[in-house]
Design a protein around this motif. Structure first.
Motif, PDB file in Angstrom:
ATOM      1  N   ILE A  63       0.826  -1.205   0.000  1.00 13.71           N
ATOM      2  CA  ILE A  63       0.000   0.000   0.000  1.00 13.71           C
ATOM      3  C   ILE A  63       0.862   1.258   0.000  1.00 13.71           C
ATOM      4  CG2 ILE A  63      -0.177  -0.216   2.530  1.00 13.71           C
ATOM      5  CD1 ILE A  63      -2.899   0.989   2.450  1.00 13.71           C
ATOM      6  N   PRO A  64       0.723   2.253  -0.878  1.00 11.43           N
ATOM      7  CA  PRO A  64      -0.332   2.371  -1.898  1.00 11.43           C
ATOM      8  C   PRO A  64       0.210   2.217  -3.320  1.00 11.43           C
ATOM      9  CG  PRO A  64       0.503   4.554  -1.395  1.00 11.43           C
ATOM     10  CD  PRO A  64       1.423   3.565  -0.690  1.00 11.43           C
ATOM     11  N   LYS A  66       0.899  -0.543  -5.474  1.00 11.26           N
ATOM     12  CA  LYS A  66       0.820  -1.742  -6.334  1.00 11.26           C
ATOM     13  C   LYS A  66       0.409  -1.431  -7.772  1.00 11.26           C
ATOM     14  CE  LYS A  66       0.022  -4.963  -2.619  1.00 11.26           C
ATOM     15  NZ  LYS A  66      -0.837  -5.924  -1.955  1.00 11.26           N
ATOM     16  N   ALA A 132      -7.632  -5.494  -3.789  1.00 10.05           N
ATOM     17  CA  ALA A 132      -8.974  -5.830  -4.280  1.00 10.05           C
ATOM     18  C   ALA A 132      -8.915  -6.284  -5.732  1.00 10.05           C
ATOM     19  CB  ALA A 132      -9.902  -4.621  -4.135  1.00 10.05           C
ATOM     20  N   ARG A 156     -13.496   4.261  -8.922  1.00 10.37           N
ATOM     21  CA  ARG A 156     -12.450   3.223  -8.873  1.00 10.37           C
ATOM     22  C   ARG A 156     -13.097   1.830  -8.897  1.00 10.37           C
ATOM     23  NH1 ARG A 156      -7.792   3.310  -4.168  1.00 10.37           N
ATOM     24  NH2 ARG A 156      -6.135   2.347  -5.371  1.00 10.37           N
ATOM     25  N   THR A 195     -10.038  -3.242   1.897  1.00 11.32           N
ATOM     26  CA  THR A 195      -9.691  -1.843   2.176  1.00 11.32           C
ATOM     27  C   THR A 195      -8.656  -1.851   3.296  1.00 11.32           C
ATOM     28  OG1 THR A 195     -11.171  -1.308   4.012  1.00 11.32           O
ATOM     29  CG2 THR A 195     -12.133  -1.261   1.799  1.00 11.32           C
ATOM     30  N   MET A 197      -9.205  -0.221   5.971  1.00  7.96           N
ATOM     31  CA  MET A 197      -9.944   0.119   7.195  1.00  7.96           C
ATOM     32  C   MET A 197      -9.679  -0.942   8.256  1.00  7.96           C
ATOM     33  SD  MET A 197     -13.565   1.556   5.845  1.00  7.96           S
ATOM     34  CE  MET A 197     -13.992   2.332   7.404  1.00  7.96           C
ATOM     35  N   GLY A 247      -6.050 -11.957   7.954  1.00  8.46           N
ATOM     36  CA  GLY A 247      -5.189 -11.750   6.790  1.00  8.46           C
ATOM     37  C   GLY A 247      -3.828 -12.436   6.837  1.00  8.46           C
ATOM     38  N   LEU A 251      -1.059 -13.321   3.747  1.00  2.98           N
ATOM     39  CA  LEU A 251       0.220 -12.607   3.750  1.00  2.98           C
ATOM     40  C   LEU A 251       1.394 -13.582   3.643  1.00  2.98           C
ATOM     41  CD1 LEU A 251       1.466  -9.706   4.197  1.00  2.98           C
ATOM     42  CD2 LEU A 251       1.951 -10.529   6.501  1.00  2.98           C
TER      43      LEU A 251
HETATM   44  P1  NAP Z   1      -4.540   0.477  -1.842  1.00  2.00           P
HETATM   45  O1  NAP Z   1      -4.266   0.068  -3.248  1.00  2.00           O
HETATM   46  O2  NAP Z   1      -3.976   1.742  -1.328  1.00  2.00           O
HETATM   47  O3  NAP Z   1      -6.143   0.507  -1.651  1.00  2.00           O
HETATM   48  C1  NAP Z   1      -6.699   0.924  -0.420  1.00  2.00           C
HETATM   49  C2  NAP Z   1      -8.187   0.602  -0.399  1.00  2.00           C
HETATM   50  O4  NAP Z   1      -8.700   0.949   0.897  1.00  2.00           O
HETATM   51  C3  NAP Z   1      -9.006   1.405  -1.406  1.00  2.00           C
HETATM   52  O5  NAP Z   1     -10.119   0.638  -1.804  1.00  2.00           O
HETATM   53  C4  NAP Z   1      -9.440   2.614  -0.559  1.00  2.00           C
HETATM   54  O6  NAP Z   1     -10.630   3.232  -1.016  1.00  2.00           O
HETATM   55  C5  NAP Z   1      -9.735   1.928   0.754  1.00  2.00           C
HETATM   56  N1  NAP Z   1      -9.708   2.831   1.896  1.00  2.00           N
HETATM   57  C6  NAP Z   1      -8.595   3.374   2.478  1.00  2.00           C
HETATM   58  N2  NAP Z   1      -8.963   4.147   3.529  1.00  2.00           N
HETATM   59  C7  NAP Z   1     -10.321   4.105   3.592  1.00  2.00           C
HETATM   60  C8  NAP Z   1     -11.276   4.693   4.456  1.00  2.00           C
HETATM   61  N3  NAP Z   1     -10.916   5.512   5.461  1.00  2.00           N
HETATM   62  N4  NAP Z   1     -12.584   4.423   4.250  1.00  2.00           N
HETATM   63  C9  NAP Z   1     -12.963   3.599   3.235  1.00  2.00           C
HETATM   64  N5  NAP Z   1     -12.095   3.006   2.378  1.00  2.00           N
HETATM   65  C10 NAP Z   1     -10.786   3.259   2.549  1.00  2.00           C
HETATM   66  O7  NAP Z   1      -4.051  -0.652  -0.814  1.00  2.00           O
HETATM   67  P2  NAP Z   1      -3.965  -2.242  -1.056  1.00  2.00           P
HETATM   68  O8  NAP Z   1      -2.595  -2.594  -1.446  1.00  2.00           O
HETATM   69  O9  NAP Z   1      -5.102  -2.629  -1.926  1.00  2.00           O
HETATM   70  O10 NAP Z   1      -4.187  -2.784   0.440  1.00  2.00           O
HETATM   71  C11 NAP Z   1      -5.442  -2.702   1.076  1.00  2.00           C
HETATM   72  C12 NAP Z   1      -5.380  -3.426   2.431  1.00  2.00           C
HETATM   73  O11 NAP Z   1      -5.203  -4.828   2.239  1.00  2.00           O
HETATM   74  C13 NAP Z   1      -4.217  -2.966   3.325  1.00  2.00           C
HETATM   75  O12 NAP Z   1      -4.652  -2.954   4.661  1.00  2.00           O
HETATM   76  C14 NAP Z   1      -3.173  -4.049   3.132  1.00  2.00           C
HETATM   77  O13 NAP Z   1      -2.316  -4.180   4.254  1.00  2.00           O
HETATM   78  C15 NAP Z   1      -4.086  -5.278   2.987  1.00  2.00           C
HETATM   79  N6  NAP Z   1      -3.439  -6.357   2.234  1.00  2.00           N
HETATM   80  C16 NAP Z   1      -3.228  -7.534   2.844  1.00  2.00           C
HETATM   81  C17 NAP Z   1      -2.665  -8.580   2.158  1.00  2.00           C
HETATM   82  C18 NAP Z   1      -2.456  -9.890   2.816  1.00  2.00           C
HETATM   83  O14 NAP Z   1      -1.681 -10.690   2.279  1.00  2.00           O
HETATM   84  N7  NAP Z   1      -3.113 -10.165   3.926  1.00  2.00           N
HETATM   85  C19 NAP Z   1      -2.270  -8.417   0.827  1.00  2.00           C
HETATM   86  C20 NAP Z   1      -2.507  -7.200   0.215  1.00  2.00           C
HETATM   87  C21 NAP Z   1      -3.081  -6.159   0.940  1.00  2.00           C
HETATM   88  P3  NAP Z   1     -10.557   4.488  -2.055  1.00  2.00           P
HETATM   89  O15 NAP Z   1     -10.316   3.872  -3.407  1.00  2.00           O
HETATM   90  O16 NAP Z   1     -11.890   5.114  -1.890  1.00  2.00           O
HETATM   91  O17 NAP Z   1      -9.414   5.359  -1.596  1.00  2.00           O
END
Ligand code: NAP
Length: 287
Positions: A63-64, A66, A132, A156, A195, A197, A247, A251
């Motif tokens: 994040i952010p 990718k 996502a 988005r 997300t 969140m 998660g 991970l």
């Molecule tokens: P990203 O590309 O930055 O996307 C962030 C997402 O979260 C977007 O949909 C964004 O919505 C939403 N968001 C952020 N703050 C928000 C808020 N206050 N209210 C509502 N929506 C919000 O990040 P990412 O790489 O996709 O990662 C997202 C999450 O998944 C992170 O917590 C990351 O650590 C986790 N993750 C975990 C794994 C795992 O292996 N477990 C792998 C990948 C990611 P908008 O588009 O509206 O900004």
């Protein structure tokens, strides 16, 4: 010569990847250091330049960055291009190649830790960022019945729905208002939080993307957020008697794929789980 693998992201204070990747490197006795490189967007170019050096094997991307990184690497594998996001970079003699291991990590976690396979299932996907994208692409490829995408930024979500070749799966973007979420949560076999969140150190720490009363006991609730292990969404789901998955397994499994790409060695999964769990426990104890 000591070599390096970086982790590019911002914020990175929540990340436990350095802990479990270093444990895996040490398990094989490799002279490689896995380092968190806190990288705000304006420093991404510098970080990629650093990655091209001979002493760098590559990097993880979180994040952010990718989606942006997909456009900045020299080449990417077909899976990363289809998903539209890169979470792993390999340095091949100064040329950077992008991969996406989130998709494989997600499917493996759902199957091995919750016995869930997406075929013919209805999925409510919260979020439309890089993680996502990997999830939506995987569910369509595995012939889910439907993938409903709900994201704060509706454009988005619509772009993600448009980018998927639907392959028989019903895919649509919906609003995140309570009525819409209630309807789709009620019908979902799987609810995924993709997300940030609820993520420790993020802007919405302590918040759930879905209110408890919208969660029914017949779904599986999967939160990609792994720090804290018990997120507000998982707490809400448990309170409603719903099955949950955190998660951490995703991970570890996505990181295991990355480890094999960087080093060519088999990932020591158990070592990685143990180190990941210990790192999470240490973070919790400090607070
Ligand atoms: P990203 O590309 O930055 O996307 C962030 C997402 O979260 C977007 O949909 C964004 O919505 C939403 N968001 C952020 N703050 C928000 C808020 N206050 N209210 C509502 N929506 C919000 O990040 P990412 O790489 O996709 O990662 C997202 C999450 O998944 C992170 O917590 C990351 O650590 C986790 N993750 C975990 C794994 C795992 O292996 N477990 C792998 C990948 C990611 P908008 O588009 O509206 O900004």
């Amino acid at each position: 010569m000591t070599r390096y693998i970086g982790l590019l992201g911002h914020p990175l204070s929540h990340s436990i990847s350095p802990a479990f990747q270093q444990a895996a490197l040490d398990h094989h006795g490799l002279p490689v250091t896995f380092e968190a490189w806190s990288t705000p967007p304006q420093r991404l170019g510098d970080a990629l330049a650093r990655l091209r050096r001979e002493d760098c094997l590559g990097a993880g991307v979180t994040i952010p960055h990718k989606e942006t990184v997909l456009r900045l690497v020299d080449e990417s594998d077909p899976l990363a291009r289809s998903i539209g996001a890169v979470n792993t970079i390999i340095n091949q003699k100064g040329r950077l190649k992008g991969h996406n291991t989130d998709a494989i990590g997600l499917l493996r976690a759902l199957k091995e830790k919750a016995g869930f396979v997406p075929k013919d299932k209805r999925v409510l996907l919260l979020g439309a960022g890089g993680a996502a994208r990997a999830a939506a692409f995987s569910f369509v490829r595995e012939n889910a019945r439907s993938v409903i995408i709900a994201n704060r930024n509706a454009v988005r979500a619509m772009n993600l729905a448009d980018d998927l070749s639907h392959n028989g799966t019903f895919v649509t973007a919906v609003l995140t208002d309570r009525g819409s979420l209630a309807m789709h949560a009620r019908n979902a076999d799987l609810i995924v939080n993709a997300t940030s969140m609820g993520m420790r150190g993020g802007g919405a720490e302590g918040e759930s993307p879905l209110a408890a009363e919208l969660i029914t006991p017949n779904s599986l609730v999967f939160d990609m957020v792994y720090n804290p292990p018990m997120t507000p969404l998982l707490q809400a789901a448990k309170a409603m008697g719903t099955r949950t998955l955190g998660g951490l397994p995703m991970l570890i499994y996505q990181g295991a794929e990355g480890f094999e790409l960087w080093t060519g060695k088999p990932a020591p999964i158990e070592v990685m789980f143990k180190a990941g769990e210990a790192a999470l426990a240490a973070i919790s104890a400090r607070r």
